[in-house]
Design a protein around this motif. Structure first.
Motif, short mmCIF file in Angstrom:
data_model
loop_
_atom_site.label_atom_id
_atom_site.label_comp_id
_atom_site.label_asym_id
_atom_site.label_seq_id
_atom_site.Cartn_x
_atom_site.Cartn_y
_atom_site.Cartn_z
N ALA A 261 0.86 -1.20 -0.01
CA ALA A 261 0.11 -0.20 0.04
C ALA A 261 0.73 1.18 0.02
CB ALA A 261 -1.12 0.01 1.30
N LYS A 262 2.19 1.23 0.18
CA LYS A 262 3.03 2.45 0.17
C LYS A 262 2.87 3.19 -1.22
CE LYS A 262 6.33 0.97 3.56
NZ LYS A 262 7.79 1.12 4.13
N TYR A 263 2.92 2.70 -2.17
CA TYR A 263 3.05 3.58 -3.50
C TYR A 263 1.85 4.17 -3.76
CZ TYR A 263 3.64 4.74 -8.42
OH TYR A 263 3.71 5.31 -9.55
N THR A 264 0.66 3.56 -3.56
CA THR A 264 -0.69 4.12 -3.66
C THR A 264 -0.98 5.06 -2.59
OG1 THR A 264 -2.01 2.38 -2.56
CG2 THR A 264 -1.62 2.24 -5.19
N GLY A 265 -0.59 4.72 -1.22
CA GLY A 265 -0.81 5.39 -0.34
C GLY A 265 0.03 6.79 -0.49
N ALA A 266 1.23 6.73 -0.79
CA ALA A 266 1.96 8.10 -1.06
C ALA A 266 1.38 8.84 -2.13
CB ALA A 266 3.51 7.62 -1.43
N LEU A 267 0.87 8.35 -3.39
CA LEU A 267 0.26 9.28 -4.20
C LEU A 267 -0.86 9.81 -3.67
CD1 LEU A 267 0.56 6.81 -7.52
CD2 LEU A 267 1.63 8.81 -7.00
N GLY A 268 -1.61 9.00 -2.76
CA GLY A 268 -3.05 9.55 -2.21
C GLY A 268 -2.67 10.69 -1.48
N ARG A 269 -1.53 10.67 -0.77
CA ARG A 269 -1.43 11.97 0.02
C ARG A 269 -0.89 13.12 -0.68
NH1 ARG A 269 1.93 9.69 5.33
NH2 ARG A 269 0.39 8.07 5.61
N LEU A 270 -0.72 12.98 -2.08
CA LEU A 270 -0.43 13.89 -3.06
C LEU A 270 -1.64 14.30 -3.60
CD1 LEU A 270 2.91 13.17 -4.77
CD2 LEU A 270 2.50 15.13 -3.10
N GLY A 271 -2.67 13.73 -3.32
CA GLY A 271 -3.89 13.89 -3.95
C GLY A 271 -4.21 13.48 -5.36
N VAL A 272 -3.24 12.32 -5.76
CA VAL A 272 -3.25 11.74 -7.02
C VAL A 272 -3.78 10.58 -6.99
CG1 VAL A 272 -1.46 11.04 -8.76
CG2 VAL A 272 -1.13 13.13 -7.33
N ASP A 273 -4.62 10.56 -8.03
CA ASP A 273 -5.18 9.19 -8.51
C ASP A 273 -4.49 8.43 -9.73
OD1 ASP A 273 -6.70 6.84 -9.45
OD2 ASP A 273 -8.57 8.04 -9.60
N LEU A 274 -4.00 7.31 -9.39
CA LEU A 274 -3.13 6.62 -10.23
C LEU A 274 -3.61 6.34 -11.75
CD1 LEU A 274 -0.45 5.07 -10.71
CD2 LEU A 274 -1.26 3.01 -9.89
N SER A 275 -5.17 6.06 -11.60
CA SER A 275 -5.70 5.89 -13.02
C SER A 275 -5.83 6.96 -13.97
CB SER A 275 -6.98 5.45 -12.59
OG SER A 275 -7.83 6.43 -12.14
N VAL A 276 -5.43 8.42 -13.42
CA VAL A 276 -5.63 9.36 -13.98
C VAL A 276 -4.18 10.30 -14.30
CG1 VAL A 276 -8.06 9.84 -13.70
CG2 VAL A 276 -6.46 10.96 -12.35
N LEU A 277 -3.25 9.60 -13.78
CA LEU A 277 -1.85 10.12 -13.69
C LEU A 277 -1.27 9.96 -15.11
CD1 LEU A 277 0.10 11.87 -11.89
CD2 LEU A 277 0.94 9.52 -11.26
N SER A 278 -0.81 11.10 -15.63
CA SER A 278 -0.33 11.09 -17.35
C SER A 278 1.34 10.95 -16.70
CB SER A 278 -0.76 12.11 -17.77
OG SER A 278 0.29 12.45 -19.08
N GLY A 279 2.07 10.27 -17.67
CA GLY A 279 3.28 10.22 -17.74
C GLY A 279 3.98 11.36 -18.63
N GLU A 280 3.07 12.16 -19.34
CA GLU A 280 3.66 13.24 -20.25
C GLU A 280 3.97 14.44 -19.51
OE1 GLU A 280 4.13 12.54 -23.40
OE2 GLU A 280 3.88 10.39 -22.80
N ALA A 281 5.26 15.01 -19.68
CA ALA A 281 5.51 16.43 -19.23
C ALA A 281 4.56 17.31 -19.94
CB ALA A 281 6.75 16.60 -19.09
N GLY A 282 4.13 18.38 -19.27
CA GLY A 282 3.45 19.50 -19.87
C GLY A 282 4.47 20.65 -20.42
N HIS A 283 4.33 21.49 -21.09
CA HIS A 283 5.24 22.67 -21.70
C HIS A 283 4.27 23.70 -21.78
CE1 HIS A 283 8.77 19.93 -21.75
NE2 HIS A 283 7.70 19.13 -22.45
N ALA A 284 4.72 24.96 -21.27
CA ALA A 284 3.81 26.13 -21.58
C ALA A 284 4.41 27.08 -23.00
CB ALA A 284 4.25 27.09 -20.43
#
Length: 187
Positions: free
Chosen positions: A164-187
């Motif tokens: 549970a550490k990985y999903t728990g850590a993501l949850g503490r950031l308010g991140v849902d793994l199912s919607v997390l993108s691996g693409e970096a954004g650029h302005a």
């Protein structure tokens, strides 16, 4: 990053797009990070081929009574035969590296004896091997969207179930793994 720009005493969380299978879905506790490079321990990947009792036996450490059931972690791909104990700072030796205000790292047989004998630190995590980065390498990987960072805490580090550490850590950031993108954004 911390105010000094370094990640010591922080967690690194691998992004889903992590191209290195050794670090897929990992949580790494950063033991040191400076302009000279970085070193951390993977804290959510168990080694299932050796137990603490077997390790003590291999090191000829005799134990009176029952051996604690301490999981051994695959701390990283570097020097996998070298052991480290990440622990609360209530146990300090001359060779102990203090990390932050409440954690420490010890890499001696004496701490294993203390843990086996019931006189070790309140909380500990044993790892074989470690992860390391050359100067500027980790910063570059973060810019390439390979890692998220999170302040470390004892609950996630020492008490959360490994699975549970990985999903728990993501949850503490308010991140849902199912919607997390691996693409970096650029302005």
């Amino acid at each position: 990053m911390t105010s000094e720009g370094f990640l010591e005493d922080q967690f690194l969380l691998a992004m889903p797009s992590m191209g290195d299978s050794r670090f897929e879905r990992t949580v790494i506790y950063m033991c040191s990070h400076s302009s000279d490079g970085a070193m951390g321990l993977v804290v959510n990947k168990p080694m299932d081929w050796i137990t603490f009792a077997e390790l003590l036996d291999q090191l000829s450490i005799a134990v009176d009574g029952e051996v604690p059931d301490l999981p051994i972690h695959a701390g990283g791909p570097v020097e996998t035969g070298r052991g480290f104990v990440l622990h609360t700072a209530d146990f300090l030796q001359d060779s102990t590296l203090e990390i932050g205000r409440s954690r420490a790292l010890t890499a001696t047989v004496d701490i294993l004896k203390a843990i086996a004998g019931g006189t070790g630190p309140r909380h500990s995590l044993l790892a074989l091997g470690y992860a390391s980065w050359a100067p500027g390498q980790l910063e570059s990987e973060i810019q390439q969207n390979a890692w998220l960072t999170l302040p470390a805490d004892d609950d996630l580090l020492f008490r959360t179930n490994l699975d549970a550490k990985y999903t728990g850590a993501l949850g503490r950031l308010g991140v849902d793994l199912s919607v997390l993108s691996g693409e970096a954004g650029h302005a």
